[in-house]
Scaffold this active site. Structure first.
Site, PDB file in Angstrom:
ATOM      1  N   CYS A   1       3.580   2.876   9.193  1.00 13.85           N
ATOM      2  CA  CYS A   1       3.727   4.370   8.409  1.00 13.85           C
ATOM      3  C   CYS A   1       4.844   5.927   9.152  1.00 13.85           C
ATOM      4  O   CYS A   1       4.231   5.858  10.483  1.00 13.85           O
ATOM      5  CB  CYS A   1       2.707   5.217   7.753  1.00 13.85           C
TER       6      CYS A   1
ATOM      7  N   ARG B   1       8.133   0.070  -4.129  1.00  9.95           N
ATOM      8  CA  ARG B   1       8.991   1.636  -5.360  1.00  9.95           C
ATOM      9  C   ARG B   1       8.884   0.464  -6.741  1.00  9.95           C
ATOM     10  O   ARG B   1       7.912   1.208  -7.723  1.00  9.95           O
ATOM     11  CB  ARG B   1       9.761   1.796  -5.066  1.00  9.95           C
TER      12      ARG B   1
ATOM     13  N   LYS C   1       0.684  -4.816   8.594  1.00 12.81           N
ATOM     14  CA  LYS C   1       1.592  -4.562   8.283  1.00 12.81           C
ATOM     15  C   LYS C   1       2.460  -3.295   9.247  1.00 12.81           C
ATOM     16  O   LYS C   1       2.210  -2.162   9.674  1.00 12.81           O
ATOM     17  CB  LYS C   1       1.670  -3.363   6.853  1.00 12.81           C
TER      18      LYS C   1
ATOM     19  N   GLY D   1      10.784  -4.202   1.208  1.00 14.48           N
ATOM     20  CA  GLY D   1      11.769  -3.873   2.027  1.00 14.48           C
ATOM     21  C   GLY D   1      12.803  -4.573   0.854  1.00 14.48           C
ATOM     22  O   GLY D   1      13.806  -4.836   0.712  1.00 14.48           O
ATOM     23  N   GLY D   2      13.161  -3.439   0.101  1.00 17.80           N
ATOM     24  CA  GLY D   2      14.163  -3.701  -1.175  1.00 17.80           C
ATOM     25  C   GLY D   2      14.363  -4.373  -1.725  1.00 17.80           C
ATOM     26  O   GLY D   2      15.355  -4.702  -2.594  1.00 17.80           O
TER      27      GLY D   2
ATOM     28  N   PRO E   1       0.923  -1.251   0.027  1.00 12.43           N
ATOM     29  CA  PRO E   1       0.199   0.044   0.071  1.00 12.43           C
ATOM     30  C   PRO E   1       0.992   1.642  -0.340  1.00 12.43           C
ATOM     31  O   PRO E   1       1.834   1.395   0.840  1.00 12.43           O
ATOM     32  CB  PRO E   1      -1.043   0.322   1.620  1.00 12.43           C
TER      33      PRO E   1
ATOM     34  N   HIS F   1       8.419  -4.921   7.314  1.00 15.67           N
ATOM     35  CA  HIS F   1       8.835  -3.730   6.472  1.00 15.67           C
ATOM     36  C   HIS F   1      10.170  -4.454   7.188  1.00 15.67           C
ATOM     37  O   HIS F   1      10.650  -3.088   8.331  1.00 15.67           O
ATOM     38  CB  HIS F   1       9.102  -2.333   6.220  1.00 15.67           C
TER      39      HIS F   1
END
Length: 348
Positions: A101, A235, A140, A213-214, A18, A172
């Protein structure tokens, strides 16, 4: 709760994170054209937006987006419970609570990653959410925040929240810095600690533990899936979305051939034309920006992106995608083509 319980979440090897300002209904529809099985999430929606705002604007989705999770943000048990029920009534596959977040907004509202300070509070919130719905409730989170960033702290967080019935945690593998770093910097600067997430999976073999993550490539997904139940992609989903054309066959056993970029572009053109006649859906550029990364790394890809970026906000027409596609090579549009095609009035 056993795996036969309808509230026990399904295992999805690959999901898309998200992401605020990205995983709206248009981008999710676009991704679903590329992958039929990748699990999708909404942007985080705060309970106040649902209870006091235009909830349909935030919660509507296209039926092709399934399977789909609604991610909620908030810190009030009653509000989260009510919004979870509303999400279930809308037809979402599951409800996810944001505990990761790190933005200034969530710090001011004391939700998101701030909640990692108080595992008992998260257990209270998810218990209320679970009690209001018959679908899975998931969490999350980050691996920690400053002052609570040891593996022991993460272990205690997971142990506490699982007592409220949560069976899937998407973690994450970075701590969240609350203050001093922007959300973008929080995705880059804190070092990745994959080993912490892997340790949690070993300690809680009965839970579904996904890692985020990554992770940007198919080989990296395969590597992380050796030690966790799922991988969540951030991303890379909007920077290199055609990556997901291989996900269905590699991770879900799909036998059908994926759509070519040409067909995806055609289908998005159809979608945009339908959206602009529906009130409240948004303007053409809201949907067109989803395709900006479709030809990343392909001949003509940068020019395609530039044409769309320059024109989609003020010079939109039904032929814009076709005009932008004229700068692309035949191999970019359809790897099986041997000649340049500048029009695509029907899918391949």
């Amino acid at each position: 709760m056993s795996e036969t319980d309808p509230k026990f979440p399904k295992r999805y090897p690959v999901s898309v994170a998200p992401m605020m300002d990205w995983t709206d209904r248009h981008f999710r529809y676009f991704l679903r054209l590329i992958s039929k099985h990748t699990f999708l999430y909404t942007e985080m929606v705060h309970t106040g937006a649902i209870l006091r705002g235009d909830r349909h604007r935030f919660l509507q989705f296209h039926p092709d987006e399934f399977p789909l999770s609604l991610q909620l943000g908030g810190d009030d048990p009653a509000s989260l419970a009510e919004c979870s029920k509303i999400g279930e009534d809308y037809g979402y596959s599951e409800i996810n609570l944001n505990v990761g977040c790190p933005s200034d907004r969530v710090r001011e509202g004391n939700f998101g990653a701030c909640l990692m300070r108080t595992p008992e509070k998260v257990a209270e919130l998810t218990d209320a959410m679970n009690a209001s719905v018959s679908i899975p409730v998931t969490v999350k989170c980050r691996i920690g925040i400053p002052g609570k960033d040891r593996l022991e702290d993460l272990y205690r967080f997971i142990e506490c929240v699982r007592q409220a019935g949560v069976r899937r945690f998407i973690v994450h593998a970075r701590i969240a810095i609350l203050g001093g770093l922007s959300p973008a910097e929080n995705r880059e600067i804190p070092p990745l600690r994959y080993e912490d997430v892997e340790s949690i999976k070993r300690s809680f073999p009965d839970l579904l533990i996904e890692i985020n993550g990554g992770i940007r490539t198919i080989p990296q997904m395969c590597e992380r899936l050796k030690t966790t139940d799922g991988v969540m992609i951030g991303r890379a989903a909007y920077e290199t979305p055609f990556l997901f054309s291989k996900v269905d066959s590699v991770f879900f056993g799909e036998k059908d051939s994926p759509k070519s970029r040409r067909e995806i572009l055609f289908r998005m053109g159809e979608y945009v034309e339908k959206q602009i006649v529906e009130p409240g859906i948004g303007k053409p550029h809201h949907a067109l920006r989803a395709v900006l990364g479709l030809f990343h790394g392909e001949p003509g890809g940068k020019r395609f992106r530039r044409i769309l970026t320059e024109r989609m906000y003020s010079d939109y027409s039904s032929t814009l995608l076709m005009e932008a596609a004229e700068v692309l090579s035949a191999s970019a549009l359809d790897p099986t083509s041997s000649s340049v095609e500048t029009e695509f009035s029907s899918p391949v």
